[in-house]
Design a protein around this motif. Structure first.
Motif, short mmCIF file in Angstrom:
data_model
loop_
_atom_site.label_atom_id
_atom_site.label_comp_id
_atom_site.label_asym_id
_atom_site.label_seq_id
_atom_site.Cartn_x
_atom_site.Cartn_y
_atom_site.Cartn_z
N UNK A 84 0.82 -1.21 0.00
CA UNK A 84 0.00 0.00 0.00
C UNK A 84 0.86 1.25 0.00
N UNK A 85 1.92 1.23 0.80
CA UNK A 85 2.82 2.39 0.83
C UNK A 85 3.47 2.61 -0.53
N UNK A 86 3.94 1.53 -1.14
CA UNK A 86 4.60 1.65 -2.44
C UNK A 86 3.62 2.14 -3.50
N UNK A 87 2.39 1.66 -3.46
CA UNK A 87 1.37 2.12 -4.41
C UNK A 87 1.08 3.60 -4.20
N UNK A 88 1.02 4.04 -2.96
CA UNK A 88 0.76 5.46 -2.68
C UNK A 88 1.89 6.33 -3.20
N UNK A 89 3.12 5.88 -3.04
CA UNK A 89 4.27 6.64 -3.55
C UNK A 89 4.22 6.71 -5.07
N UNK A 90 3.93 5.58 -5.72
CA UNK A 90 3.85 5.55 -7.18
C UNK A 90 2.72 6.46 -7.67
N UNK A 91 1.60 6.45 -6.97
CA UNK A 91 0.47 7.30 -7.36
C UNK A 91 0.83 8.77 -7.21
N UNK A 92 1.55 9.11 -6.16
CA UNK A 92 1.96 10.50 -5.95
C UNK A 92 2.89 10.96 -7.07
N UNK A 93 3.85 10.13 -7.43
CA UNK A 93 4.77 10.45 -8.51
C UNK A 93 4.00 10.65 -9.81
N UNK A 94 3.05 9.75 -10.07
CA UNK A 94 2.22 9.85 -11.28
C UNK A 94 1.41 11.14 -11.28
N UNK A 95 0.78 11.45 -10.14
CA UNK A 95 -0.05 12.66 -10.06
C UNK A 95 0.78 13.92 -10.32
N UNK A 96 1.95 13.97 -9.74
CA UNK A 96 2.82 15.14 -9.96
C UNK A 96 3.24 15.25 -11.42
N UNK A 97 3.54 14.12 -12.03
CA UNK A 97 3.98 14.10 -13.43
C UNK A 97 2.86 14.55 -14.37
N UNK A 98 1.65 14.02 -14.23
CA UNK A 98 0.56 14.40 -15.13
C UNK A 98 0.14 15.84 -14.90
#
Length: 121
Positions: A84-98
């Motif tokens: 869950x933590x890793x998914x949240x980090x990946x989602x945050x990176x994705x959100x910032x990028x888009x």
């Protein structure tokens, strides 16, 4: 419970230690909260250099399989929490990028849905 790890000539020793501990932890043989041997202790037991075991432990910690609690030792982590933590980090990176790319929330969500759908099909 004794940690049963076998080292052979099939792969790098640190990778064998990493893979076997990961498999034991994710398969439930090593329960969440199980205290792993110290780096030096496991190295001596397996006849490996301490740096080899330390490298395996660092990789396992990066993968969220184990967690180090300072002087208290190293323990098997709760895999779901780590995922869950890793998914949240990946989602945050994705959100910032888009956001930097100027995509709308709807377009960003649709792209994420498409990617998840493709990964699970």
């Amino acid at each position: 419970m004794t940690l049963k790890i076998r080292i052979d000539d099939s792969a790098a020793p640190y990778e064998q230690v990493r893979a076997q501990i990961s498999e034991l932890a994710r398969g439930g043989t090593l329960p969440v909260g199980y205290k792993l041997p110290t780096v030096r202790g496991l190295a001596e037991e397996l006849g490996l250099a301490a740096n080899t075991v330390a490298k395996a432990y660092r990789a396992l910690e990066a993968d969220g399989v184990i967690e180090t609690r300072g002087r208290n030792g190293t323990f098997v982590a709760a895999a779901r929490d780590a995922a869950s933590r890793e998914a949240a980090v990946a989602a945050q990176v994705y959100a910032e990028r888009v956001h930097r790319l100027g995509l709308s929330q709807e377009a960003a969500l649709e792209a994420a849905r498409d990617a998840v759908r493709a990964a699970y099909s």
